[in-house]
Design an enzyme around this catalytic site. Structure first.
Site, short mmCIF file in Angstrom:
data_model
loop_
_atom_site.label_atom_id
_atom_site.label_comp_id
_atom_site.label_asym_id
_atom_site.label_seq_id
_atom_site.Cartn_x
_atom_site.Cartn_y
_atom_site.Cartn_z
N GLY A 1 -15.29 2.22 3.57
CA GLY A 1 -14.36 3.30 3.29
C GLY A 1 -14.57 3.97 1.94
O GLY A 1 -14.46 5.20 1.82
N GLU B 1 -35.25 -15.51 -7.09
CA GLU B 1 -36.25 -15.29 -6.04
C GLU B 1 -35.65 -15.16 -4.65
O GLU B 1 -36.20 -14.43 -3.80
CB GLU B 1 -37.28 -16.43 -6.06
CG GLU B 1 -38.09 -16.54 -7.34
CD GLU B 1 -38.86 -15.27 -7.66
OE1 GLU B 1 -39.20 -14.50 -6.73
OE2 GLU B 1 -39.13 -15.02 -8.85
N SER C 1 0.81 -1.22 0.00
CA SER C 1 0.00 0.00 0.00
C SER C 1 0.85 1.27 0.00
O SER C 1 0.30 2.37 -0.17
CB SER C 1 -0.92 0.01 1.23
OG SER C 1 -1.84 -1.05 1.17
N ASP D 1 -8.81 -6.27 13.30
CA ASP D 1 -8.98 -6.41 14.76
C ASP D 1 -7.93 -7.33 15.37
O ASP D 1 -7.39 -7.05 16.44
CB ASP D 1 -10.38 -6.95 15.08
CG ASP D 1 -11.48 -5.94 14.85
OD1 ASP D 1 -11.20 -4.72 14.96
OD2 ASP D 1 -12.61 -6.35 14.56
N THR D 2 -7.66 -8.46 14.70
CA THR D 2 -6.77 -9.46 15.29
C THR D 2 -5.30 -9.10 15.17
O THR D 2 -4.45 -9.77 15.75
CB THR D 2 -7.02 -10.84 14.66
OG1 THR D 2 -6.95 -10.71 13.23
CG2 THR D 2 -8.39 -11.37 15.05
N HIS E 1 -13.44 0.90 15.76
CA HIS E 1 -14.26 -0.21 16.24
C HIS E 1 -13.81 -0.50 17.66
O HIS E 1 -12.62 -0.41 17.98
CB HIS E 1 -14.06 -1.43 15.33
CG HIS E 1 -14.87 -2.64 15.71
ND1 HIS E 1 -16.15 -2.57 16.22
CD2 HIS E 1 -14.58 -3.97 15.64
CE1 HIS E 1 -16.61 -3.79 16.44
NE2 HIS E 1 -15.67 -4.66 16.12
#
Length: 343
Positions: A134, A227, A53, A83-84, A108
């Protein structure tokens, strides 16, 4: 009734002189960083060494530092990692760089609610949680709007934690739509419950079980898909826009009568008992303990369940049918493309 705040309620000075580090550049991370930067906040992105990133964040015009360097540079540290992963990153990179008066922020309540992270008492602990993915937080901000945000204060040694949380939420666009005050415990427990019982777990099992019931009764899988899954969007959109009452007004009388009379038979008292048990597992920390153990032991069961889900016949039918309807995704950017990895 909840306390709701708008732009006129915000003390923007509360964040004007602060330095904000966003740890992670995933779905929420990229939106927080870019929105804050464009709101005039001094912000950097903290990423692991070698993160894929880094290039994406730098190409977007953001300053990128290592997790430790970002934590040392900032006096407001927003942890937007899975979270972990948060507790390990906190211990290694954040905790050694915290100073009295700093603010530790989350989107969170998981790690604070279940005591996976225990900040020092001289640090503000706040939550700013946009109620949307985001890419939506980013898009609505660019368009001049915003996504409603939740804020919470867990620790306030400086006396300015709430003003800071409000100013941060304003910086990502939340005050344009409304900022609602909550607590770490309330946000965390209701968020987990909603995901497990309705939004993800409940909906997926209801859809697959209904599909299986029809297919096993001899109906064509393609018809059953339409459906039980495809048309779900029509109903969810109506509820999203007009509430349950508006949805019922919009559908046929036949559909509404079936809703009113058969819905309570499907979601019966036994299902409600199970819902309460699921909530109790969340409140007691049983789910958090189970999930953290699963994540840290290699996720064998997690991956097996994922693969089992991918192999369900509704996925095979759905893939074929969606290929016949290219307009569903035409002109849309996928979540994976809109945001980077988790940093």
């Amino acid at each position: 009734m909840a306390n709701i705040y708008y732009e006129s309620d915000i003390n923007r000075a509360a964040i004007a002189e602060r330095k904000v580090a966003i740890l992670g550049y995933g779905s929420q991370g990229h939106a927080h960083a870019l929105n804050l930067k464009e709101s005039g906040v001094d912000v950097c992105v903290g990423l692991r060494e070698g993160s894929g990133s880094v290039a994406k964040a730098e190409e977007a015009g953001l300053t990128v530092r290592s997790l430790s360097e970002a934590s040392a540079w900032a006096d407001v540290i927003m942890i937007l990692l899975p979270d972990t992963d948060q507790a390990e990153v906190y211990q290694e990179h954040v905790a050694p760089n915290l100073k009295a008066g700093d603010a530790l922020a989350f989107a969170h309540g998981f790690n604070i609610r279940f005591d996976l992270i225990t900040p020092p008492e001289d640090v503000d602990v706040i939550m700013i949680a946009p109620k949307g993915p985001g890419h939506l937080v980013r898009r609505t901000y660019v368009e001049g709007g915003g996504v409603p945000c939740l804020i919470a204060v867990e620790q306030d040694p400086t006396g300015g934690a709430k003003d800071l949380a409000l100013a941060y939420a304003d910086g990502v666009g939340g005050a344009r739509a409304g900022i609602i005050e909550t607590t770490f415990t309330e946000e965390c427990e209701t968020d987990l419950f909603g995901e497990q019982v309705v939004l993800c777990g409940g909906v997926t099992e209801l859809v697959r079980s209904a599909f299986d019931t029809l297919v096993d009764a001899g109906y064509q899988p393609e018809i059953c898909y339409f459906e039980c899954l495809h048309e779900l969007k029509l109903i969810v959109d109506l509820m999203y826009e007009q509430g349950i009452g508006g949805m019922r007004y919009s559908v046929s009388d036949t559909a509404e009568y079936g809703d009113l009379t058969r819905g309570p038979r499907v979601i019966d008292d036994q299902v409600r008992v199970t819902m309460k048990k699921v909530l109790e597992e969340i409140q007691s920390g049983t789910f958090a303990e189970e999930w953290v153990a699963e994540a840290h032991s290699g996720r064998e069961n997690f991956y097996a369940l994922e693969e089992k889900g991918r192999q369900h016949r509704i996925e095979q039918v759905g893939s074929k049918l969606r290929a016949m309807m290219p307009w569903i995704s035409a002109g849309k950017v996928s979540v994976q493309e809109a945001s980077g990895g988790q940093g």
